[in-house]
Enzyme design. Structure first.
Site, mmCIF file in Angstrom:
data_model
loop_
_atom_site.group_PDB
_atom_site.id
_atom_site.type_symbol
_atom_site.label_atom_id
_atom_site.label_comp_id
_atom_site.label_asym_id
_atom_site.label_seq_id
_atom_site.Cartn_x
_atom_site.Cartn_y
_atom_site.Cartn_z
ATOM 1 N N LEU A 30 11.326 10.705 -17.921
ATOM 2 C CA LEU A 30 10.910 12.101 -17.767
ATOM 3 C C LEU A 30 9.402 12.268 -17.740
ATOM 4 C CD1 LEU A 30 13.463 13.808 -20.183
ATOM 5 C CD2 LEU A 30 13.501 13.862 -17.697
ATOM 6 N N MET A 35 1.285 10.139 -27.144
ATOM 7 C CA MET A 35 1.961 9.468 -28.251
ATOM 8 C C MET A 35 3.138 8.608 -27.811
ATOM 9 S SD MET A 35 1.870 12.380 -31.219
ATOM 10 C CE MET A 35 2.679 11.278 -32.360
ATOM 11 N N GLY A 36 3.554 8.687 -26.553
ATOM 12 C CA GLY A 36 4.664 7.852 -26.131
ATOM 13 C C GLY A 36 5.253 8.288 -24.809
ATOM 14 N N ASP A 146 -0.324 21.406 -32.349
ATOM 15 C CA ASP A 146 -0.593 20.988 -30.976
ATOM 16 C C ASP A 146 0.151 21.890 -29.993
ATOM 17 O OD1 ASP A 146 -1.808 19.427 -29.035
ATOM 18 O OD2 ASP A 146 -0.222 17.916 -29.016
#
Length: 600
Positions: A30, A35-36, A146
């Site tokens: 996706l 962070m990943g 965030d």
């Protein structure tokens, strides 16, 4: 958790993408972020989920793992209409990850980039939905930290806020200290940019920036180098002249520099109702512009779940030699054959053979079965239990293992029998007899202890049961303790002090003008007004909760806390800090009886 990627919503897997994450078979990629990476998968019942796998650089940091574990536990309690719930996670494995419900909709940043600024009517619905989401998130003791356009998804029935609280896990780790940026400077609050205390008001400022971005098609404080953007956020006012008139009062109230002067979430919802000329906001099905709504309908056609046979052959290969029965860490295939010794790849994780006890076959989405057994019904190899119980692996039958060949027996001239060592035989016999003698003595002593009530070590295990009950422990009293917002107490401390840890017994949290006492593992209860606070009253109280708003306590109101370690605490609320005080805190009288809840 769900985002767009260039060239389409669902991207094929690349060489470094895993075909499976802890039993979830990956159907597509996706997107990725700081962070990943985020992947599409499905539950055993076919419900699509988004799985975020944390970057290895963060996973190697112990402080990140500790905070990530705490934030995921908190996020699992958030179940709002405008949030994507966290359904499953593994915070302790070699590659930490978490799974949320998949939301078929673009991020706000992608929608604005493709369609331009949104109409004022849509933005009012957007802000109201995000405000409701923040009410639930703050109510769970979480500050998002965030909130930005890429963390807001636009679904057909309203927005969804994602990744709440996860940014805190990356704060103060060795990575952020070495220059890896977490978060987006263009959407930070002044106190966040200046490194001051973070609170729920920080998310209010970010909400104003998100609304301005949706109306302008660009950040309110402009773009460019991070240090320049952060300077303008702290010291300058944004240009809101191009904001539609009905939105300007709302955005202006959110972008107040002083956190104490910003609008509360309740005020934001009132401003949305006023701007829309409605006493109650009603979200129509066509709340999004036509072109944007049409694109969402295509997103609902997600790729089908990956069948078992579609897992790459390399992940199902087995080493040369006798075929071993597949385990929870070996992916079986319908026709698994031994590979050549020189090219035997490593085995990959795979699906277990049958559902664990208590998990019905053909079960649907995990969220539909909150009462199913979790860890107790999950066999070893399935990873940690999720907040919703059922295991996450897809179930496929194991192939019948090939017979293990018996070792060959060489036929030939037998070896001549060796002479027995008579000395060794005698020593073994004597030693065995000595052991039997000692065992008989032990059995005799134990039987004697049972008849007299004493064990072999001289202790009398029945004396406490036959004698008087264990006396109550002495109370430890702390008067006029100042507990600052976003800090926690641990009642095992010899001297009470505030901790920045969510594994403690009692926390105090303020978001905007709403303050709350809460617990994570302990049992919390409020004593009725007029009830004398005592150890006996706390022992008898069973109306447990996890949160008590300060507005439900008058000065002198008492709460009882029963910790997992067996202590009981009486907490008396004596008041809160003044509005002009630089710190936000509550004044408490705390009495602790350590071990009072234990029966031993």
């Amino acid at each position: 958790m769900n985002g767009d990627v260039a060239g389409g919503v669902f991207q094929p897997l690349e060489g470094d993408d895993p075909p499976m994450v802890a039993g979830y078979r990956i159907a597509a990629r996706l997107g990725s972020g700081g962070m990943g990476k985020v992947y599409l998968s499905h539950t055993p019942g076919g419900r699509p989920v988004a799985i975020k796998v944390i970057r290895p650089e963060f996973a190697e940091d112990p402080e990140f793992r500790r905070r990530f574990r705490q934030e995921v536990q908190s996020a699992q309690r958030v179940q709002g209409l405008y949030t994507a719930p966290v359904m499953d996670s593994d915070t302790d494995g070699p590659n930490p990850w978490l799974a949320t419900a998949y939301v078929p909709g673009p991020t706000l940043s992608a929608a604005v980039a493709e369609h331009g600024p949104l109409p004022a009517r849509t933005i009012l619905m957007l802000v109201a939905g995000i405000a409701e989401a923040l009410q639930v998130i703050h109510g769970a003791g979480i500050v998002h930290r965030d909130l930005k356009p890429s963390n807001v998804l636009l679904a057909a029935d309203g927005p969804r806020v994602i990744d709440f609280g996860i940014a805190r896990a990356a704060d103060a780790t060795s990575l952020t200290a070495s220059g890896v940026a977490v978060g987006t400077p263009a959407f930070m609050a002044p106190e966040q940019a200046a490194g001051r205390e973070i609170s729920g008001a920080t998310d209010i400022f970010a909400l104003g920036q998100v609304a301005a971005y949706a109306a302008l098609g660009a950040p309110a404080y402009g773009e460019g180098p991070s240090h320049g953007v952060l300077y303008r956020i702290v010291h300058e006012e944004p240009d809101l002249s191009k904001i539609p008139d009905e939105l300007r009062p709302l955005i202006t109230r959110c972008l107040v520099k002083d956190p104490a002067g910003r609008a509360s979430l309740t005020e934001i919802l009132d401003l949305c109702r006023t701007a829309s000329d409605q006493t109650q906001l009603r979200r129509p099905e066509d709340w999004l512009p036509g072109g944007l709504a049409d694109g969402i309908s295509h997103r609902q056609e997600v790729p089908a779940p990956v069948p078992t046979t579609a897992v790459p052959t390399a992940t199902a290969a087995v080493p040369a030699g006798p075929t071993a029965p597949p385990t929870a860490h070996t992916a079986p295939t319908a026709h698994a054959t031994p590979a050549a010794p020189a090219a035997a790849p490593a085995a990959a994780p795979a699906a277990p053979a049958t559902p664990p006890p208590g998990y019905p076959s053909g079960a649907g989405h995990p969220a539909a079965h909150p009462s199913q057994p979790g860890t107790a019904s999950r066999p070893q190899g399935y990873g940690p239990a999720s907040a919703f119980g059922p295991p996450r692996a897809a179930y496929t039958p194991h192939p019948t293992p090939a017979p293990i060949p018996m070792p060959l027996i060489q036929v030939g001239t037998p070896h001549p029998p060796k002479r027995r060592n008579r000395t060794a035989i005698i020593l073994v016999s004597v030693f065995g007899g000595l052991l039997l003698f000692l065992a008989s003595c032990g059995a005799f002593i134990n039987s004697l202890g049972k008849s007299t009530g004493y064990s072999a070590d001289g202790a009398n295990p029945t004396s406490s049961a036959k004698g008087q009950p264990r006396p109550d422990p002495e109370p430890v009293v702390t008067k006029d303790f100042k507990l600052t917002s976003n800090y926690h107490l641990k009642f095992a401390d010899d001297t009470l002090e505030p901790h920045d840890s969510k594994e403690d017994d009692l926390y105090y949290y303020c978001a905007s003008e709403e303050c709350t006492f809460g617990t994570y593992g302990a049992k919390l209860a409020r004593l009725d007004s007029g009830t004398e606070g005592s150890l006996q009253a706390c022992r008898q109280e069973t109306r447990y909760t996890t949160r008590i708003p300060v507005e439900a306590l008058s000065k002198g109101g008492a709460m009882c806390v029963k910790t997992e370690q067996g202590s009981i605490a009486l907490v008396v609320y004596k008041g809160s800090s003044a509005k002009n005080d630089p710190s936000t805190y509550a004044t408490l009288d705390v009495t602790v009886w350590r071990g009072a809840a234990r029966k031993d």
